[in-house]
Design a protein around this motif. Structure first.
Motif, PDB file in Angstrom:
ATOM      1  N   PRO A   1       0.819  -1.209   0.000  1.00 32.70           N
ATOM      2  CA  PRO A   1       0.000   0.000   0.000  1.00 32.70           C
ATOM      3  C   PRO A   1       0.854   1.261   0.000  1.00 32.70           C
ATOM      4  CG  PRO A   1      -0.795  -1.562   1.637  1.00 32.70           C
ATOM      5  CD  PRO A   1       0.528  -2.077   1.165  1.00 32.70           C
ATOM      6  N   ALA A   2       0.382   2.301  -0.655  1.00 31.63           N
ATOM      7  CA  ALA A   2       1.110   3.563  -0.669  1.00 31.63           C
ATOM      8  C   ALA A   2       1.288   4.103   0.746  1.00 31.63           C
ATOM      9  CB  ALA A   2       0.376   4.582  -1.540  1.00 31.63           C
ATOM     10  N   MET A   3       0.281   3.891   1.583  1.00 35.59           N
ATOM     11  CA  MET A   3       0.321   4.364   2.968  1.00 35.59           C
ATOM     12  C   MET A   3      -0.751   3.626   3.751  1.00 35.59           C
ATOM     13  SD  MET A   3      -1.416   8.124   2.253  1.00 35.59           S
ATOM     14  CE  MET A   3      -1.133   8.215   0.476  1.00 35.59           C
ATOM     15  N   THR A   4      -0.747   3.807   5.053  1.00 38.96           N
ATOM     16  CA  THR A   4      -1.821   3.232   5.857  1.00 38.96           C
ATOM     17  C   THR A   4      -3.058   4.111   5.769  1.00 38.96           C
ATOM     18  OG1 THR A   4      -1.276   4.455   7.877  1.00 38.96           O
ATOM     19  CG2 THR A   4      -0.091   2.363   7.497  1.00 38.96           C
ATOM     20  N   ARG A   5      -4.176   3.579   6.180  1.00 39.19           N
ATOM     21  CA  ARG A   5      -5.411   4.374   6.175  1.00 39.19           C
ATOM     22  C   ARG A   5      -5.284   5.583   7.102  1.00 39.19           C
ATOM     23  NH1 ARG A   5     -10.449   3.146   4.390  1.00 39.19           N
ATOM     24  NH2 ARG A   5     -12.132   4.433   5.194  1.00 39.19           N
ATOM     25  N   ASP A   6      -4.633   5.396   8.239  1.00 41.13           N
ATOM     26  CA  ASP A   6      -4.446   6.508   9.174  1.00 41.13           C
ATOM     27  C   ASP A   6      -3.570   7.588   8.557  1.00 41.13           C
ATOM     28  OD1 ASP A   6      -4.756   7.677  11.886  1.00 41.13           O
ATOM     29  OD2 ASP A   6      -2.583   7.363  11.993  1.00 41.13           O
ATOM     30  N   GLU A   7      -2.542   7.189   7.824  1.00 41.99           N
ATOM     31  CA  GLU A   7      -1.690   8.170   7.153  1.00 41.99           C
ATOM     32  C   GLU A   7      -2.460   8.902   6.058  1.00 41.99           C
ATOM     33  OE1 GLU A   7       2.629   5.947   7.806  1.00 41.99           O
ATOM     34  OE2 GLU A   7       1.393   5.474   6.056  1.00 41.99           O
ATOM     35  N   ALA A   8      -3.323   8.186   5.364  1.00 41.36           N
ATOM     36  CA  ALA A   8      -4.151   8.833   4.343  1.00 41.36           C
ATOM     37  C   ALA A   8      -5.027   9.905   4.967  1.00 41.36           C
ATOM     38  CB  ALA A   8      -5.006   7.794   3.628  1.00 41.36           C
ATOM     39  N   ARG A   9      -5.673   9.565   6.083  1.00 40.19           N
ATOM     40  CA  ARG A   9      -6.513  10.552   6.775  1.00 40.19           C
ATOM     41  C   ARG A   9      -5.670  11.742   7.245  1.00 40.19           C
ATOM     42  NH1 ARG A   9      -7.018  11.570  11.786  1.00 40.19           N
ATOM     43  NH2 ARG A   9      -6.027   9.606  12.409  1.00 40.19           N
ATOM     44  N   LYS A  10      -4.478  11.469   7.786  1.00 38.83           N
ATOM     45  CA  LYS A  10      -3.616  12.553   8.260  1.00 38.83           C
ATOM     46  C   LYS A  10      -3.177  13.465   7.119  1.00 38.83           C
ATOM     47  CE  LYS A  10      -1.748  10.283  12.386  1.00 38.83           C
ATOM     48  NZ  LYS A  10      -0.543   9.652  13.013  1.00 38.83           N
ATOM     49  N   SER A  11      -2.952  12.890   5.933  1.00 39.95           N
ATOM     50  CA  SER A  11      -2.553  13.728   4.796  1.00 39.95           C
ATOM     51  C   SER A  11      -3.688  14.671   4.403  1.00 39.95           C
ATOM     52  CB  SER A  11      -2.113  12.860   3.610  1.00 39.95           C
ATOM     53  OG  SER A  11      -3.195  12.210   2.980  1.00 39.95           O
ATOM     54  N   VAL A  12      -4.920  14.171   4.427  1.00 40.76           N
ATOM     55  CA  VAL A  12      -6.072  15.023   4.128  1.00 40.76           C
ATOM     56  C   VAL A  12      -6.226  16.091   5.207  1.00 40.76           C
ATOM     57  CG1 VAL A  12      -8.568  15.087   3.772  1.00 40.76           C
ATOM     58  CG2 VAL A  12      -7.241  13.167   2.862  1.00 40.76           C
ATOM     59  N   GLU A  13      -6.076  15.694   6.448  1.00 38.41           N
ATOM     60  CA  GLU A  13      -6.219  16.653   7.538  1.00 38.41           C
ATOM     61  C   GLU A  13      -5.100  17.689   7.529  1.00 38.41           C
ATOM     62  OE1 GLU A  13      -6.719  14.280  11.074  1.00 38.41           O
ATOM     63  OE2 GLU A  13      -8.894  14.124  10.739  1.00 38.41           O
ATOM     64  N   ALA A  14      -3.933  17.339   6.970  1.00 34.35           N
ATOM     65  CA  ALA A  14      -2.858  18.324   6.830  1.00 34.35           C
ATOM     66  C   ALA A  14      -3.316  19.472   5.936  1.00 34.35           C
ATOM     67  CB  ALA A  14      -1.611  17.662   6.253  1.00 34.35           C
ATOM     68  N   GLY A  15      -3.990  19.139   4.828  1.00 35.04           N
ATOM     69  CA  GLY A  15      -4.525  20.178   3.951  1.00 35.04           C
ATOM     70  C   GLY A  15      -5.577  21.020   4.637  1.00 35.04           C
ATOM     71  N   ILE A  16      -6.431  20.377   5.412  1.00 43.80           N
ATOM     72  CA  ILE A  16      -7.457  21.109   6.158  1.00 43.80           C
ATOM     73  C   ILE A  16      -6.806  22.077   7.145  1.00 43.80           C
ATOM     74  CG2 ILE A  16      -9.278  20.867   7.899  1.00 43.80           C
ATOM     75  CD1 ILE A  16     -10.015  18.197   6.531  1.00 43.80           C
ATOM     76  N   GLU A  17      -5.786  21.608   7.847  1.00 45.28           N
ATOM     77  CA  GLU A  17      -5.090  22.465   8.813  1.00 45.28           C
ATOM     78  C   GLU A  17      -4.474  23.687   8.146  1.00 45.28           C
ATOM     79  OE1 GLU A  17      -2.276  19.836  10.550  1.00 45.28           O
ATOM     80  OE2 GLU A  17      -3.767  18.740  11.752  1.00 45.28           O
ATOM     81  N   ILE A  18      -3.954  23.499   6.938  1.00 44.67           N
ATOM     82  CA  ILE A  18      -3.352  24.623   6.212  1.00 44.67           C
ATOM     83  C   ILE A  18      -4.398  25.701   5.946  1.00 44.67           C
ATOM     84  CG2 ILE A  18      -2.384  25.297   3.969  1.00 44.67           C
ATOM     85  CD1 ILE A  18      -0.916  22.536   4.020  1.00 44.67           C
ATOM     86  N   VAL A  19      -5.578  25.301   5.496  1.00 51.42           N
ATOM     87  CA  VAL A  19      -6.640  26.288   5.239  1.00 51.42           C
ATOM     88  C   VAL A  19      -7.050  26.968   6.540  1.00 51.42           C
ATOM     89  CG1 VAL A  19      -8.943  26.691   4.315  1.00 51.42           C
ATOM     90  CG2 VAL A  19      -7.460  25.002   3.237  1.00 51.42           C
ATOM     91  N   ASP A  20      -7.172  26.194   7.608  1.00 51.62           N
ATOM     92  CA  ASP A  20      -7.513  26.792   8.906  1.00 51.62           C
ATOM     93  C   ASP A  20      -6.502  27.875   9.275  1.00 51.62           C
ATOM     94  OD1 ASP A  20      -9.662  25.077   9.133  1.00 51.62           O
ATOM     95  OD2 ASP A  20      -8.735  23.763  10.630  1.00 51.62           O
ATOM     96  N   GLU A  21      -5.220  27.584   9.061  1.00 47.60           N
ATOM     97  CA  GLU A  21      -4.168  28.545   9.403  1.00 47.60           C
ATOM     98  C   GLU A  21      -4.223  29.770   8.502  1.00 47.60           C
ATOM     99  OE1 GLU A  21      -0.332  26.559   9.685  1.00 47.60           O
ATOM    100  OE2 GLU A  21      -1.295  24.830  10.635  1.00 47.60           O
ATOM    101  N   LEU A  22      -4.474  29.573   7.214  1.00 46.51           N
ATOM    102  CA  LEU A  22      -4.586  30.706   6.297  1.00 46.51           C
ATOM    103  C   LEU A  22      -5.737  31.618   6.685  1.00 46.51           C
ATOM    104  CD1 LEU A  22      -4.064  28.951   2.831  1.00 46.51           C
ATOM    105  CD2 LEU A  22      -2.499  30.561   3.922  1.00 46.51           C
ATOM    106  N   VAL A  23      -6.871  31.036   7.035  1.00 44.25           N
ATOM    107  CA  VAL A  23      -8.056  31.823   7.393  1.00 44.25           C
ATOM    108  C   VAL A  23      -7.826  32.581   8.691  1.00 44.25           C
ATOM    109  CG1 VAL A  23     -10.485  31.645   8.066  1.00 44.25           C
ATOM    110  CG2 VAL A  23      -9.643  30.368   6.088  1.00 44.25           C
TER     111      VAL A  23
END
Length: 353
Positions: A142-164
Motif C-alpha cells: 500500500p502507498a500508505m496506511t489508512r491513518d496516514e491517508a486521513r492525516k494527509s487530508v487533515e494536513a490540507g485542512i489544517e493549512i486552510v484553517d491557518e490561512l483563514v
C-alpha cells in the motif's frame, strides 16, 4: 469526531438567492445573452459563494503540496526523487514557474511538505505537515496506511484553517510537486472510471515508450493487488495515492468548510479534488477547474467531477501554474457581473425581452 469529519459536516451550500440574482443581472446586461460564455457562470457561482453581487477576490493564495512516491522504484519517471526537495527550495526562492505566474495574478505562493523524502530545516518558511517520508511502492505494498491517508487530508485542512486565521481568504489555488505523481493520479482515476490503465496513462515528465510500458504495468499491478473500492475514497488514497494528493484533497474540503472558492490545477491537483468530492460531495459547489491538462487521464477526472475547465493551453507542469492563470479569469468574471451595465441602467431598450 476527527478534524476531517468536522470539516465535512461544516460545508454548507452557497447562497442560491444570490446566485439567481447574479444570473438575472447577467441576462439583463447590455449585450447578447450568454456571449461571455463560461465566465458568466463563474461570476454567478462566486456571487453565490460570497452572497454578494460585487465580489472582490482580494486575497488569493496558491498552495503547492509536495510529496515523494515509492512507485518511482518502478522506473515510471524521467527525473530522480531528489528533484522534489530541490524544487521546494526553488519555490521558496521565487524562481519557479508558479512564482512568476502567481505574481502576475496577484497571488501569494505557499509550499506545504506533506510527504517529501527529505528533512527540511524547521525554520524554512513552508507548511511543515510531513506525514511520512514518501509513500510506499504501491505496485508491491500500500502507498500508505489508512491513518496516514486521513492525516494527509487533515494536513490540507489544517493549512486552510491557518490561512483563514491569518486574514480573510478569498480564493485558494491548489498545485503540486512530486516526482512520479502522475502515476498514483492515473491509478486513482482508473479506480473511479473503470477504464483500462492503458487508456488513461500519459507520459508524465516525458518518459519514452519503454518507460510508458513500465508505468502502465506498475499501475495495473497495484490495482490488481489492492483492488481499491471507489466507494471508499480514503481506502483508494491509502492503496494507490500520494501524500500530497491527500493534502490537496484536504485543501478543497477545508476551503469549502470556510466558504472559500478553490481553483484546482491540473492532473494531480484534480486527483486530490476528486478524492475530496468523494469524501465530501458538497465541496464540489466551491470547486473550479483551471485548465485541461495534456495528461490523458485529466479529461476523465474533469468529466467524473462534472467540471468545465477555463483554459486549454496544453499545460502539463503542475505546481499550481494553471490555477494561477485561471485566477485572472476569475477576477475578470467578478467584474463582468458587477460592472457591465444592464439595459435599464444605460436606458437602452432590451432587444432580448
Amino acid at each position: 469526531m476527527s478534524l476531517l469529519e468536522e470539516r465535512i459536516q461544516q460545508i454548507g451550500a452557497p447562497d442560491a438567492d444570490a446566485y439567481e440574482a447574479a444570473r438575472e443581472r447577467l441576462r439583463n446586461q447590455a449585450r447578447p445573452a450568454g456571449c461571455l460564455g463560461i465566465l458568466e457562470d463563474v461570476g454567478a457561482r462566486l456571487s453565490g459563494i460570497f452572497g454578494v453581487m460585487d465580489v472582490h477576490l482580494a486575497r488569493k493564495v496558491v498552495i503547492t503540496c509536495a510529496g515523494d512516491h515509492g512507485i518511482c522504484a518502478e522506473g515510471v519517471s524521467l527525473f530522480p526523487q531528489e528533484v522534489t526537495p530541490q524544487m521546494v527550495y526553488n519555490f521558496i526562492n521565487g524562481g519557479a514557474s508558479i512564482n512568476v505566474l502567481a505574481k502576475h495574478a496577484g497571488a501569494a505562493v505557499r509550499v506545504a511538505d506533506i510527504g517529501v523524502n527529505h528533512d527540511f530545516e524547521p525554520a524554512l518558511p513552508i507548511f511543515h505537515k510531513k506525514v511520512r517520508r514518501g509513500t510506499g511502492n504501491f505496485a508491491i505494498e500500500p502507498a500508505m496506511t489508512r491513518d496516514e491517508a486521513r492525516k494527509s487530508v487533515e494536513a490540507g485542512i489544517e493549512i486552510v484553517d491557518e490561512l483563514v486565521r491569518e486574514s480573510p481568504l478569498h480564493l485558494l489555488g491548489t498545485g503540486d510537486m512530486g516526482i512520479g505523481n502522475t502515476t498514483p493520479s492515473t491509478a486513482i482515476i482508473a479506480a473511479y472510471s473503470g477504464l483500462s490503465v492503458s487508456e488513461l496513462t500519459g507520459r508524465g515528465t516525458g518518459v519514452d515508450d519503454e518507460g510508458l510500458r513500465r508505468k502502465i504495468s506498475a499501475i495495473e499491478r497495484g490495482l490488481a493487488l489492492h483492488k481499491p473500492d471507489p466507494r471508499d475514497p480514503l481506502g483508494v488514497l491509502a492503496a494507490v495515492g500520494g501524500l500530497e494528493i491527500g493534502g490537496l484533497a484536504g485543501l478543497v474540503i477545508g476551503a469549502a468548510a470556510h466558504g472559500v472558492p478553490v481553483v484546482c490545477d491540473g492532473f494531480i491537483a484534480t486527483a486530490g479534488a476528486l478524492i475530496a468530492c468523494e469524501l465530501a460531495p458538497k465541496a464540489k459547489a466551491y470547486l473550479f477547474a483551471s485548465h485541461n491538462s495534456v495528461e490523458i487521464g485529466h479529461a476523465f477526472m474533469l468529466k467524473h467531477l462534472g467540471l468545465q475547465p477555463l483554459l486549454h493551453l496544453e499545460f502539463r507542469l503542475g505546481e499550481g501554474t494553471g490555477a494561477a492563470l485561471a485566477m485572472e479569469l476569475m477576477d475578470a468574471s467578478t467584474r463582468i457581473l458587477a460592472d457591465i451595465r444592464t439595459f435599464e441602467e444605460v436606458a437602452i431598450q432590451d432587444a432580448q425581452a
